[in-house]
Design a protein around this motif. Structure first.
Motif, PDB file in Angstrom:
ATOM      1  N   GLU A  67      34.036  47.440  44.670  1.00 62.38           N
ATOM      2  CA  GLU A  67      34.204  48.402  43.580  1.00 62.38           C
ATOM      3  C   GLU A  67      34.323  47.655  42.261  1.00 62.38           C
ATOM      4  OE1 GLU A  67      37.363  51.016  44.793  1.00 62.38           O
ATOM      5  OE2 GLU A  67      36.218  51.747  46.496  1.00 62.38           O
ATOM      6  N   ASN A  68      35.444  47.802  41.541  1.00 62.61           N
ATOM      7  CA  ASN A  68      35.537  47.176  40.214  1.00 62.61           C
ATOM      8  C   ASN A  68      36.308  45.853  40.228  1.00 62.61           C
ATOM      9  OD1 ASN A  68      38.011  48.244  40.735  1.00 62.61           O
ATOM     10  ND2 ASN A  68      38.254  49.272  38.770  1.00 62.61           N
ATOM     11  N   ARG A  69      36.563  45.283  41.410  1.00 64.55           N
ATOM     12  CA  ARG A  69      37.259  43.998  41.502  1.00 64.55           C
ATOM     13  C   ARG A  69      36.791  43.279  42.763  1.00 64.55           C
ATOM     14  NH1 ARG A  69      41.174  43.499  45.356  1.00 64.55           N
ATOM     15  NH2 ARG A  69      41.887  45.393  46.374  1.00 64.55           N
ATOM     16  N   SER A  70      37.084  41.987  42.827  1.00 64.93           N
ATOM     17  CA  SER A  70      36.765  41.278  44.058  1.00 64.93           C
ATOM     18  C   SER A  70      37.889  41.536  45.057  1.00 64.93           C
ATOM     19  CB  SER A  70      36.601  39.785  43.807  1.00 64.93           C
ATOM     20  OG  SER A  70      37.819  39.196  43.428  1.00 64.93           O
ATOM     21  N   ARG A  71      37.521  41.633  46.308  1.00 58.62           N
ATOM     22  CA  ARG A  71      38.470  41.906  47.392  1.00 58.62           C
ATOM     23  C   ARG A  71      38.684  40.625  48.180  1.00 58.62           C
ATOM     24  NH1 ARG A  71      37.050  45.866  52.435  1.00 58.62           N
ATOM     25  NH2 ARG A  71      39.011  45.606  53.561  1.00 58.62           N
ATOM     26  N   VAL A  72      39.941  40.246  48.429  1.00 57.87           N
ATOM     27  CA  VAL A  72      40.256  39.090  49.256  1.00 57.87           C
ATOM     28  C   VAL A  72      40.131  39.530  50.709  1.00 57.87           C
ATOM     29  CG1 VAL A  72      41.999  37.384  49.893  1.00 57.87           C
ATOM     30  CG2 VAL A  72      41.820  38.140  47.512  1.00 57.87           C
ATOM     31  N   ILE A  73      39.140  38.957  51.404  1.00 54.52           N
ATOM     32  CA  ILE A  73      38.894  39.361  52.796  1.00 54.52           C
ATOM     33  C   ILE A  73      39.201  38.227  53.780  1.00 54.52           C
ATOM     34  CG2 ILE A  73      37.249  41.164  52.217  1.00 54.52           C
ATOM     35  CD1 ILE A  73      35.890  38.047  53.743  1.00 54.52           C
ATOM     36  N   GLY A  74      39.617  37.090  53.239  1.00 51.17           N
ATOM     37  CA  GLY A  74      39.985  35.970  54.087  1.00 51.17           C
ATOM     38  C   GLY A  74      40.802  34.961  53.314  1.00 51.17           C
ATOM     39  N   MET A  75      41.615  34.229  54.040  1.00 56.26           N
ATOM     40  CA  MET A  75      42.397  33.171  53.397  1.00 56.26           C
ATOM     41  C   MET A  75      42.803  32.143  54.426  1.00 56.26           C
ATOM     42  SD  MET A  75      46.201  34.736  52.742  1.00 56.26           S
ATOM     43  CE  MET A  75      46.828  33.136  52.297  1.00 56.26           C
ATOM     44  N   GLY A  76      43.121  30.972  53.937  1.00 51.23           N
ATOM     45  CA  GLY A  76      43.640  29.906  54.767  1.00 51.23           C
ATOM     46  C   GLY A  76      44.215  28.828  53.873  1.00 51.23           C
ATOM     47  N   PHE A 100      35.617  42.180  58.644  1.00 51.79           N
ATOM     48  CA  PHE A 100      34.671  41.098  58.391  1.00 51.79           C
ATOM     49  C   PHE A 100      34.640  40.062  59.511  1.00 51.79           C
ATOM     50  CE2 PHE A 100      35.590  43.035  54.382  1.00 51.79           C
ATOM     51  CZ  PHE A 100      34.375  43.032  53.724  1.00 51.79           C
ATOM     52  N   ARG A 101      35.326  40.313  60.604  1.00 53.89           N
ATOM     53  CA  ARG A 101      35.341  39.367  61.718  1.00 53.89           C
ATOM     54  C   ARG A 101      34.023  39.414  62.492  1.00 53.89           C
ATOM     55  NH1 ARG A 101      41.353  41.040  63.499  1.00 53.89           N
ATOM     56  NH2 ARG A 101      42.361  40.220  61.633  1.00 53.89           N
ATOM     57  N   GLY A 102      33.747  38.319  63.178  1.00 58.50           N
ATOM     58  CA  GLY A 102      32.546  38.246  64.001  1.00 58.50           C
ATOM     59  C   GLY A 102      31.278  37.936  63.221  1.00 58.50           C
ATOM     60  N   GLN A 103      31.413  37.526  61.960  1.00 61.15           N
ATOM     61  CA  GLN A 103      30.255  37.238  61.110  1.00 61.15           C
ATOM     62  C   GLN A 103      30.200  35.778  60.685  1.00 61.15           C
ATOM     63  OE1 GLN A 103      30.137  40.076  57.815  1.00 61.15           O
ATOM     64  NE2 GLN A 103      31.162  41.596  59.086  1.00 61.15           N
ATOM     65  N   GLY A 104      31.078  34.951  61.249  1.00 62.75           N
ATOM     66  CA  GLY A 104      31.096  33.534  60.902  1.00 62.75           C
ATOM     67  C   GLY A 104      31.973  33.188  59.712  1.00 62.75           C
ATOM     68  N   SER A 105      32.672  34.160  59.153  1.00 68.58           N
ATOM     69  CA  SER A 105      33.512  33.910  57.972  1.00 68.58           C
ATOM     70  C   SER A 105      34.664  32.974  58.282  1.00 68.58           C
ATOM     71  CB  SER A 105      34.064  35.225  57.418  1.00 68.58           C
ATOM     72  OG  SER A 105      33.020  36.086  57.051  1.00 68.58           O
ATOM     73  N   GLY A 106      35.293  33.141  59.440  1.00 73.29           N
ATOM     74  CA  GLY A 106      36.404  32.272  59.823  1.00 73.29           C
ATOM     75  C   GLY A 106      35.962  30.832  59.993  1.00 73.29           C
ATOM     76  N   GLU A 107      34.815  30.652  60.629  1.00 75.83           N
ATOM     77  CA  GLU A 107      34.270  29.308  60.802  1.00 75.83           C
ATOM     78  C   GLU A 107      33.964  28.676  59.441  1.00 75.83           C
ATOM     79  OE1 GLU A 107      30.464  27.106  62.935  1.00 75.83           O
ATOM     80  OE2 GLU A 107      30.918  29.177  63.444  1.00 75.83           O
ATOM     81  N   GLN A 108      33.391  29.449  58.535  1.00 73.11           N
ATOM     82  CA  GLN A 108      33.089  28.952  57.190  1.00 73.11           C
ATOM     83  C   GLN A 108      34.376  28.555  56.464  1.00 73.11           C
ATOM     84  OE1 GLN A 108      31.252  31.877  54.640  1.00 73.11           O
ATOM     85  NE2 GLN A 108      30.937  30.429  52.981  1.00 73.11           N
ATOM     86  N   LEU A 109      35.396  29.372  56.578  1.00 78.19           N
ATOM     87  CA  LEU A 109      36.672  29.101  55.918  1.00 78.19           C
ATOM     88  C   LEU A 109      37.311  27.824  56.464  1.00 78.19           C
ATOM     89  CD1 LEU A 109      38.802  30.138  53.892  1.00 78.19           C
ATOM     90  CD2 LEU A 109      39.741  31.511  55.740  1.00 78.19           C
ATOM     91  N   VAL A 110      37.371  27.688  57.782  1.00 76.13           N
ATOM     92  CA  VAL A 110      37.967  26.492  58.390  1.00 76.13           C
ATOM     93  C   VAL A 110      37.149  25.248  58.041  1.00 76.13           C
ATOM     94  CG1 VAL A 110      38.519  25.348  60.581  1.00 76.13           C
ATOM     95  CG2 VAL A 110      39.173  27.734  60.222  1.00 76.13           C
ATOM     96  N   SER A 111      35.833  25.358  58.019  1.00 80.33           N
ATOM     97  CA  SER A 111      34.989  24.217  57.636  1.00 80.33           C
ATOM     98  C   SER A 111      35.305  23.750  56.219  1.00 80.33           C
ATOM     99  CB  SER A 111      33.509  24.580  57.732  1.00 80.33           C
ATOM    100  OG  SER A 111      33.145  24.754  59.073  1.00 80.33           O
TER     101      SER A 111
END
Length: 135
Positions: A67-76, A100-111
């Motif tokens: 919408e009108n702001r960025s949404r935090v969908i992951g963190m580490g 947003f799970r199951g799309q490789g986001s967690g792997e990208q974040l940990v990398s």
């Protein structure tokens, strides 16, 4: 089509900024989803600023346009410390929003967390998780 994701590194002493109320709400949602017991402390923007300003704490936020702001969908975060033998670290509080799970986001974040630690001379990083937690 997958949404465009971006990673933001909150660098200690440089980006110790207060999160917007929407970002704080997003972080609290993530922490609630991460907790198996359902008992998580409520984090305020001041709490987050204090945590992010610690010199050895490196926090990555994963954002997507919303919408009108960025949404935090992951963190580490990765916490680094020096011992007589080496620089070591712990990866903590890795969470991806359930939408947003199951799309490789967690792997990208940990990398990215591992690369950040490696770039700071870290030779050993530990990450643990509860076996009851589902990816």
């Amino acid at each position: 089509m997958a949404e465009e994701l971006s990673l933001t590194w909150l660098r200690p002493t440089y980006d110790c900024k207060t999160l917007s109320s929407g970002e704080v709400e997003d972080v609290n949602i993530l922490m609630g989803q991460l907790s198996l017991e359902g008992s998580v402390r409520h984090i305020t923007s001041e709490d987050f600023e204090r945590m992010a300003c610690q010199p050895n704490v490196h926090i990555l936020l994963m954002r997507t346009p919303h919408e009108n702001r960025s949404r935090v969908i992951g963190m580490g975060s990765v916490i680094l410390f020096e011992t007589p033998m080496h620089v070591a670290g712990f990866i903590e509080d890795v969470a991806i929003h359930s939408d947003f799970r199951g799309q490789g986001s967690g792997e990208q974040l940990v990398s990215h967390l591992l690369a950040l630690a490696h770039d700071r001379g870290c030779s050993y990083v530990e990450l643990t998780t509860n076996p009851m937690r589902l990816a």
